[in-house]
Design a protein around this motif. Structure first.
Motif, PDB file in Angstrom:
ATOM      1  N   PRO A   9      43.811  42.304  38.669  1.00 56.86           N
ATOM      2  CA  PRO A   9      44.799  41.652  39.543  1.00 56.86           C
ATOM      3  C   PRO A   9      44.335  41.406  40.978  1.00 56.86           C
ATOM      4  O   PRO A   9      45.075  40.814  41.747  1.00 56.86           O
ATOM      5  CB  PRO A   9      45.960  42.655  39.528  1.00 56.86           C
ATOM      6  CG  PRO A   9      45.299  43.981  39.349  1.00 56.86           C
ATOM      7  CD  PRO A   9      44.086  43.729  38.493  1.00 56.86           C
ATOM      8  N   ARG A  10      43.096  41.800  41.316  1.00 59.81           N
ATOM      9  CA  ARG A  10      42.657  41.616  42.715  1.00 59.81           C
ATOM     10  C   ARG A  10      42.651  40.151  43.125  1.00 59.81           C
ATOM     11  O   ARG A  10      43.122  39.788  44.185  1.00 59.81           O
ATOM     12  CB  ARG A  10      41.231  42.140  42.863  1.00 59.81           C
ATOM     13  CG  ARG A  10      41.161  43.623  42.953  1.00 59.81           C
ATOM     14  CD  ARG A  10      39.852  43.940  43.620  1.00 59.81           C
ATOM     15  NE  ARG A  10      39.589  45.354  43.517  1.00 59.81           N
ATOM     16  CZ  ARG A  10      38.417  45.889  43.750  1.00 59.81           C
ATOM     17  NH1 ARG A  10      37.408  45.111  44.085  1.00 59.81           N
ATOM     18  NH2 ARG A  10      38.256  47.178  43.657  1.00 59.81           N
ATOM     19  N   VAL A  11      42.053  39.325  42.273  1.00 58.88           N
ATOM     20  CA  VAL A  11      42.015  37.882  42.528  1.00 58.88           C
ATOM     21  C   VAL A  11      42.794  37.216  41.398  1.00 58.88           C
ATOM     22  O   VAL A  11      42.530  37.490  40.227  1.00 58.88           O
ATOM     23  CB  VAL A  11      40.550  37.356  42.514  1.00 58.88           C
ATOM     24  CG1 VAL A  11      40.501  35.866  42.820  1.00 58.88           C
ATOM     25  CG2 VAL A  11      39.689  38.140  43.498  1.00 58.88           C
ATOM     26  N   GLY A  12      43.752  36.388  41.733  1.00 58.68           N
ATOM     27  CA  GLY A  12      44.605  35.776  40.706  1.00 58.68           C
ATOM     28  C   GLY A  12      44.176  34.359  40.360  1.00 58.68           C
ATOM     29  O   GLY A  12      43.175  33.858  40.875  1.00 58.68           O
ATOM     30  N   THR A  13      44.911  33.730  39.449  1.00 54.28           N
ATOM     31  CA  THR A  13      44.736  32.295  39.166  1.00 54.28           C
ATOM     32  C   THR A  13      46.124  31.669  39.275  1.00 54.28           C
ATOM     33  O   THR A  13      47.118  32.398  39.365  1.00 54.28           O
ATOM     34  CB  THR A  13      44.217  32.031  37.740  1.00 54.28           C
ATOM     35  OG1 THR A  13      45.303  32.200  36.810  1.00 54.28           O
ATOM     36  CG2 THR A  13      43.067  32.957  37.360  1.00 54.28           C
ATOM     37  N   PHE A  14      46.214  30.366  39.219  1.00 56.98           N
ATOM     38  CA  PHE A  14      47.559  29.778  39.348  1.00 56.98           C
ATOM     39  C   PHE A  14      48.410  29.994  38.105  1.00 56.98           C
ATOM     40  O   PHE A  14      49.618  29.886  38.159  1.00 56.98           O
ATOM     41  CB  PHE A  14      47.489  28.292  39.730  1.00 56.98           C
ATOM     42  CG  PHE A  14      47.210  27.347  38.599  1.00 56.98           C
ATOM     43  CD1 PHE A  14      48.221  26.956  37.727  1.00 56.98           C
ATOM     44  CD2 PHE A  14      45.939  26.815  38.411  1.00 56.98           C
ATOM     45  CE1 PHE A  14      47.964  26.075  36.690  1.00 56.98           C
ATOM     46  CE2 PHE A  14      45.673  25.952  37.388  1.00 56.98           C
ATOM     47  CZ  PHE A  14      46.688  25.581  36.522  1.00 56.98           C
ATOM     48  N   ALA A  15      47.795  30.350  36.996  1.00 62.74           N
ATOM     49  CA  ALA A  15      48.555  30.463  35.750  1.00 62.74           C
ATOM     50  C   ALA A  15      48.822  31.905  35.323  1.00 62.74           C
ATOM     51  O   ALA A  15      49.856  32.186  34.722  1.00 62.74           O
ATOM     52  CB  ALA A  15      47.825  29.728  34.637  1.00 62.74           C
ATOM     53  N   HIS A  16      47.902  32.817  35.583  1.00 65.50           N
ATOM     54  CA  HIS A  16      48.107  34.207  35.141  1.00 65.50           C
ATOM     55  C   HIS A  16      49.154  34.895  36.016  1.00 65.50           C
ATOM     56  O   HIS A  16      49.224  34.659  37.218  1.00 65.50           O
ATOM     57  CB  HIS A  16      46.788  34.983  35.219  1.00 65.50           C
ATOM     58  CG  HIS A  16      45.756  34.547  34.217  1.00 65.50           C
ATOM     59  ND1 HIS A  16      44.864  33.538  34.462  1.00 65.50           N
ATOM     60  CD2 HIS A  16      45.477  34.988  32.962  1.00 65.50           C
ATOM     61  CE1 HIS A  16      44.076  33.365  33.393  1.00 65.50           C
ATOM     62  NE2 HIS A  16      44.433  34.233  32.471  1.00 65.50           N
ATOM     63  N   GLN A  17      49.956  35.769  35.372  1.00 66.23           N
ATOM     64  CA  GLN A  17      51.048  36.440  36.093  1.00 66.23           C
ATOM     65  C   GLN A  17      50.815  37.936  36.234  1.00 66.23           C
ATOM     66  O   GLN A  17      51.486  38.590  37.021  1.00 66.23           O
ATOM     67  CB  GLN A  17      52.377  36.269  35.321  1.00 66.23           C
ATOM     68  CG  GLN A  17      52.725  34.849  34.949  1.00 66.23           C
ATOM     69  CD  GLN A  17      53.267  34.093  36.121  1.00 66.23           C
ATOM     70  OE1 GLN A  17      53.907  34.671  36.992  1.00 66.23           O
ATOM     71  NE2 GLN A  17      52.984  32.797  36.173  1.00 66.23           N
TER      72      GLN A  17
END
Ligand code: FAD
Length: 456
Positions: free
Chosen positions: A34-42
């Motif tokens: 969870p440190r760096v996210g993406t626009f789709a992953h929650q």
């Protein structure tokens, strides 16, 4: 060292880690969330399903993706076992309760004595050690840049622009004909690369009306429209002017219709052979954001495609993927850096199930290499083998776009009748052959692994 490093703990990375660990190899998964996210992953879970909660058809006798389920189950796949454990009622489809599914995958990997998870972003391509890159359609930009520096800008795409793909056998050849524009092409293969569907003025006008009226998908947040130059969706072209398509992908020049040589077509839709087998054709320049239902309705207005069946429908998405046919060897290794394999959607397959299947194979291949044995790819008659054969050489490299599993990727079974009934028999013949061949491939691979264990 004998450790396998996997970058990305998604569908492919999780399955690869499981397979390699089960084969007896130590694995480190490097996952940026969870440190760096993406626009789709929650969430921070491994194997998060980013959008729909469906693994599609579970029918392993009549459906290629159902067959892929079957093959992964037979190979003790973690993704399938977690999906089966959290199955939701959904008729013939395998729908999955997404949060418990990804929690189960995460827990089972973390509980495995050979697996550890390191929560960090990897931003370069390592020179040493055995690696699998499975960072998916939303690969972080730093790693994307590193891959691009290694492969060249042309060989890594950041968006897909998928034109619909039609099964060749469903095209009505009493209306369509085979011809390349201005009869270009040196070889027989080049001259048989194109099919053409003619439209008169009335058909063209009706087609434009339907295109303008069709339901379209909106872009996701985080997707930009900056890639539009060169791959405009057909409906956007039609919005710019009713004649735009006739001057673009539907231009009626350099072609003569042998069914009606005296009539000049008002517009012509071209289809291009999409695989070496010649079983699939894509509609040239027809990338689209039309919703799937609307898309089939509109495309079947094209003369010759009234009965068309689609191996995949068109779309445009944010999607990082390699030109695998030119970059990867049959072991899924980067030719220029063979200590690195790629797996999952970044190799140019499309879908949760396909991505997991490519992880399964890459994990087994990497484990075999670390243990000093060779694991050849499964035969192209299996679903997993058909996919890996497609991405590592069967697909046309020049127009390579992500592919989901479908029977058009399989070598034909000869001697079966045509028509709807014939199709059911044919699909059953494909899946029977695939199951036999997959079982034999697994047994040979496992026999070899046991042989190795005996000598150690
Ligand atoms: P992912 O499951 O995305 O896993 C990649 C992992 O790598 C992620 O966990 C990510 O955090 C991590 N990562 C990325 N970069 C780095 C880095 N530099 N260092 C460390 N970790 C990194 N498929 C379907 O079948 N059905 C759908 O409904 C569907 N919807 C989609 C919607 C969207 C918005 C997108 C983008 C894709 C969708 N797909 C869908 C396509 C695709 O099948 C899934 O994205 C699938 O999860 C791909 O599996 P993967 O393992 O290749 O990638």
């Amino acid at each position: 060292s004998n450790t396998l490093h996997i970058v990305g703990g998604g569908m492919a990375g999780s399955e690869a880690a499981w397979q390699a660990a089960q084969a007896g190899v130590d694995v480190v998964i490097h996952e940026m969330r969870p440190r760096v996210g993406t626009f789709a992953h929650q969430t921070g879970n491994l194997a998060e399903m980013v959008c729909s909660n469906s693994f599609r058809s579970d029918d392993s006798e009549q459906n290629a993706v159902g067959l892929l389920h079957w093959e992964m189950r037979a190979a003790n796949g973690l993704i399938m076992s977690a999906a089966d454990a959290h199955r939701l009622p959904a008729g013939g489809a395998l729908a999955v309760d997404r949060n418990p599914f990804s929690e189960t995958v995460t827990e089972r990997l973390k509980a495995h004595p050979r697996v550890s998870v390191s929560y960090e972003e990897i931003d370069s391509l390592p020179d040493e050690g055995q690696w699998i890159i499975a960072t998916g359609p939303l690969t972080s930009s730093a790693l994307g840049a590193a891959i691009q520096a290694e492969t060249g800008a042309e060989a890594l795409a950041f968006f897909d622009a998928i034109a619909p793909i039609v099964y060749a056998e469903s095209i009505d050849m009493s209306k369509a004909w085979m011809q390349s524009r201005y009869d270009k092409g040196e070889t027989e293969e080049e001259r048989t690369a194109y099919l053409n569907c003619p439209m008169d003025r009335e058909q063209y006008e009706a087609f434009i009306d339907a295109l303008l009226a069709a339901d379209k998908t909106e872009f996701h947040e985080g997707e930009t429209a900056g890639y539009f130059d060169g791959c405009l969706p057909i409906e956007v072209m039609a919005e710019r002017g009713r004649e735009t398509l006739r001057h673009g992908p539907m231009k009626p020049v350099g072609l003569t219709n042998p069914h009606q040589p005296e009539v000049k077509a008002h517009a012509i839709v071209q289809l291009r052979r999409d695989n070496k087998l010649g079983t699939l054709f894509n509609i040239v320049g027809f990338q689209t954001k039309m919703k799937y239902g609307a898309q089939t309705d509109v495309l079947r207005m094209i003369p010759g495609l009234e009965q068309a069946r689609f191996a995949r429908l068109g779309g445009i998405h944010r999607n990082t993927f390699l030109n695998s046919p030119t970059l990867l060897d049959t072991q899924m290794r980067l030719k220029s850096k063979p200590n690195i394999r790629f797996a999952g959607q970044i190799t140019g397959v499309e879908g949760y199930v396909e991505s997991a299947a490519m992880g399964l194979l890459a994990g087994r291949m990497a484990a075999a290499e670390i243990q000093g044995r060779a694991l050849t790819a499964p035969p192209g008659t299996t679903a997993t083998g058909a996919l890996v054969t497609h991405i590592t050489g069967g697909a046309e490299a020049r127009t390579f776009q992500p592919m989901n599993v479908n029977f058009g990727l399989f070598p034909p079974v000869e001697g079966l009748r045509g028509g709807r009934r014939g199709r059911k028999d044919r699909y059953k013949a494909y899946t029977d052959r695939a199951k036999d061949d997959w079982t034999a491939w697994l047994a040979a691979a496992e026999g070899m692994a046991e042989g190795m264990a005996g000598t150690l």
